[in-house]
Write an enzyme that holds these catalytic residues in place. Structure first.
Site, short mmCIF file in Angstrom:
data_model
loop_
_atom_site.label_atom_id
_atom_site.label_comp_id
_atom_site.label_asym_id
_atom_site.label_seq_id
_atom_site.Cartn_x
_atom_site.Cartn_y
_atom_site.Cartn_z
N ASP A 78 42.44 32.88 144.24
CA ASP A 78 42.94 34.21 144.60
C ASP A 78 42.21 34.79 145.80
O ASP A 78 41.13 34.33 146.19
CB ASP A 78 42.84 35.16 143.42
CG ASP A 78 41.42 35.34 142.92
OD1 ASP A 78 40.63 34.37 142.98
OD2 ASP A 78 41.07 36.45 142.46
N GLU A 145 39.27 34.92 140.36
CA GLU A 145 37.84 35.17 140.49
C GLU A 145 37.55 36.60 140.93
O GLU A 145 36.62 37.24 140.44
CB GLU A 145 37.24 34.17 141.50
CG GLU A 145 35.73 34.23 141.64
CD GLU A 145 35.24 35.14 142.75
OE1 GLU A 145 34.02 35.30 142.89
OE2 GLU A 145 36.08 35.69 143.49
#
Length: 486
Positions: A78, A145
C-alpha cells in the site's frame, strides 16, 4: 511508454511505473495484488497468499548458488494517499501521475508512492532480471502497512523459508537500518452538546494551509507546523475576548502524516468582525516569524460562509479547545542510546468533528515500550480532565537493534567496497515491519535499506534518481555476496 523508462536501472523503473498506474492506497491494494500474482504466474514463479492477503513469491537459486543462505526481500503493497487541496484525484481509481523533475521523480499534486513502491519494484525486478545472482529467494509483499501493519500482524510462523530478511522500506541512501520505533494509536472522543447561535452572529471559516506535512516518524524532529495544533492555539487564545462560538473543526487525514491543512467554522458577534480579522492577520505574522525557515508557504484564511449548524455550548467548547491546545505533539524525548535519534514522539494527526462528537486521533511512537506507555498515560490524564473517552489500539513493537547482526555487517562491508565510503548504521524513528516479523521469526537476521526519499506521506514526496541506482547496485551485490548456509 512511461517517461520513467528512460531511467536506469530500467527493469526497476518500468515496474515502478506499472505500480503507479494501478491504484493501491491502504485498504485498496487488491487490484495491484492481483496484477502482481498474475505477473508472477506468467513467469512460472511459485506464488501464494496467506489469510490476511500477504503475497509470497519464490524463485530458485542461480545455478551454483543453491547452498547459500536463503533471503526474503520484503516490501509493503500500500501507499499513503495524500493530495493538495486543489488537486483532483481519486486514489481508489486514478493512477499516480509521475514526472521527472531534475534529479528526482515526483508526482503531480499527490504522494508518489515511492514509499514503498520503489522497494516493491526492486524486489520484483530481482525476480525478473536473470543477470542478478542470488541464492534461494523469496519476495514477501505485505498488506496495509501504512494504516496499521495488518499484513505484518497477520504473518504466520513457518510460512517463510528464508534465513535473512532484507526490508526495502528505508528512505536514505548511505544509511543501513538495524532498528526502529514501535507505535500505538490513541483516540480521544469527546461527546458534544450544541446550542442555537444568537441572531447577531456572523459565521466564518478559518483555515490554515500551505504547511509541508510529512512523515510522522521520519520528519517529526523537523519542527514542522501541525495544522490541528495551530488552529487550536488561535481559538483557545481568542475565544473569550471575541465571544467566539465553534461550529466545526476538521484537520488532517491520516494518523501517520503531519497535518498540512485544517479548517474550522466559527461565529462571532458582528461587532467583533473587524477585531477577528486583525487578530487573524497578527497570528499569521506570528507564525511566519516562528516558522520562517521550515514553513515558508503557510497561510491563514478567513472567509465568510453560511451554515445552519448549531454551535458548541460554552462548556463543551472550552473542554475541547483546552484539551486540543494542551495536547502534546512532536518530539517528547530524544534517545540516550542512539545519538541524534528521537526516542518518543506523538503526532496529533486527525481531528474529525461530527454533530454529536469529536475525535482526536494520534499516533505515538517510541524506541522503548515504556515511552509509549508514558504518552498513553499522559493523554489519558488529559482526557479525564476534559471528560473525554479514550481508546489505545494497534500496539506494535519496535525492532531491537542487534550490533552483532551478520547481514548488517555484510551490507556495511559491501557498501564500503562499492562506493568507497562507510555507511551510517542507524535506528529509525519510524515503524518498520521488522519488529513484528521478529515474533513469528525470532531467529531471522534482518536489515533495512532503501534509496533517498523526501517528503514521504505528503504531496511533496519525491525519490532521488541517482540513489535508486546506488540502492540497486547495493541490493544486487548483497544478494551475490550472501554466504553459504552452515
Amino acid at each position: 511508454m512511461s517517461e520513467l523508462s528512460t531511467l536506469s536501472p530500467q527493469p526497476l523503473w518500468d515496474i515502478f511505473a506499472q505500480i503507479c498506474s494501478i491504484p493501491h492506497p491502504s485498504y485498496h491494494e487488491e487490484a495491484l495484488a492481483s496484477h502482481i500474482i498474475e505477473w508472477a504466474k506468467s513467469k512460472n514463479f511459485h506464488v501464494e497468499r496467506d489469510e490476511v492477503g500477504n503475497i509470497l513469491i519464490r524463485k530458485p537459486a542461480t545455478k551454483g548458488m543453491e547452498n547459500r543462505q536463503s533471503v526474503v526481500l520484503q516490501a509493503h503493497l500500500d501507499m499513503v494517499p495524500q493530495k493538495n487541496n486543489d488537486t483532483q484525484h481519486d486514489f481508489t481509481k486514478d493512477p499516480i501521475r509521475t514526472y521527472i523533475d531534475g534529479d528526482w521523480v515526483t508526482a503531480e499534486g499527490t504522494t508518489l508512492g515511492a514509499d514503498n513502491g520503489i522497494g516493491m519494484a526492486s524486489a520484483l525486478a530481482v525476480l525478473a532480471d536473470e543477470s542478478v545472482k542470488h541464492g534461494p529467494l523469496e519476495v514477501l509483499l505485505t498488506m496495509t502497512e501504512e494504516s496499521g501493519m495488518d499484513g505484518a500482524f497477520g504473518l504466520r510462523s513457518g510460512w517463510l523459508q528464508a534465513d535473512v530478511l532484507i526490508n526495502t522500506d528505508s528512505e536514505e541512501e548511505g544509511e543501513i537500518y538495524m532498528g526502529c520505533a514501535g507505535g500505538i494509536n490513541f483516540v480521544s472522543t469527546l461527546p458534544l452538546s450544541r446550542e442555537t447561535l444568537p441572531v447577531d452572529y456572523q459565521t466564518l471559516q478559518l483555515t490554515i494551509k500551505g504547511l509541508k506535512g510529512g512523515h510522522s516518524g521520519g520528519d517529526i524532529h523537523l519542527g514542522l507546523g501541525n495544522a490541528n495544533k495551530l488552529l487550536a492555539r488561535f481559538l483557545a487564545a481568542h475565544s473569550d475576548e471575541l465571544n467566539l462560538k465553534l461550529i466545526d473543526f476538521q484537520g488532517g487525514t491520516l494518523r501517520n502524516a503531519i497535518p498540512r491543512e485544517g479548517s474550522t467554522v466559527i461565529a462571532v458577534p458582528a461587532t467583533q468582525l473587524e477585531k477577528l480579522h486583525q487578530l487573524k492577520d497578527d497570528y499569521l505574522d506570528t507564525l511566519k516569524n516562528e516558522y520562517a525557515v521550515v514553513e515558508a508557504n503557510l497561510i491563514v484564511l478567513l472567509d465568510e460562509i453560511e451554515t445552519s449548524s448549531q454551535a458548541l455550548t460554552t462548556d463543551c467548547q472550552t473542554r475541547f479547545l483546552s484539551m486540543l491546545n494542551t495536547m502534546p505533539n512532536g518530539v517528547i524525548r530524544m534517545s540516550d542510546v542512539a545519538e541524534g535519534v528521537v526516542e518518543t514522539s506523538l503526532n496529533v494527526g486527525v481531528v474529525t468533528m461530527e454533530e454529536g462528537k469529536v475525535e482526536i486521533i494520534c499516533l505515538i511512537r517510541s524506541l522503548i515500550d515504556s515511552g509509549k506507555a508514558y504518552v498513553v498515560d499522559m493523554l489519558s490524564s488529559l482526557a479525564k480532565l476534559a471528560d473525554a473517552e479514550t481508546v489505545a489500539s494497534g500496539n506494535y513493537p519496535g525492532w531491537q537493534p542487534d550490533a552483532n547482526s551478520p547481514v548488517m555487517h555484510l551490507v556495511r562491508e559491501t557498501y564500503q567496497q562499492l562506493f568507497d565510503k562507510i555507511p551510517n548504521i542507524m535506528v529509525i524513528h519510524a515503524g518498520l515491519e521488522c519488529g513484528l516479523f521478529k515474533k513469528p521469526y525470532p531467529d531471522m537476521d534482518m536489515v533495512s535499506i532503501g534509496p533517498t526519499i523526501r517528503g514521504a506521506h505528503s504531496p511533496d514526496e519525491k525519490v532521488h534518481i541517482k540513489s535508486v541506482g546506488q540502492y540497486w547496485q547495493l541490493l544486487t551485490a548483497i544478494l551475490k555476496a550472501i554466504p553459504v548456509k552452515e
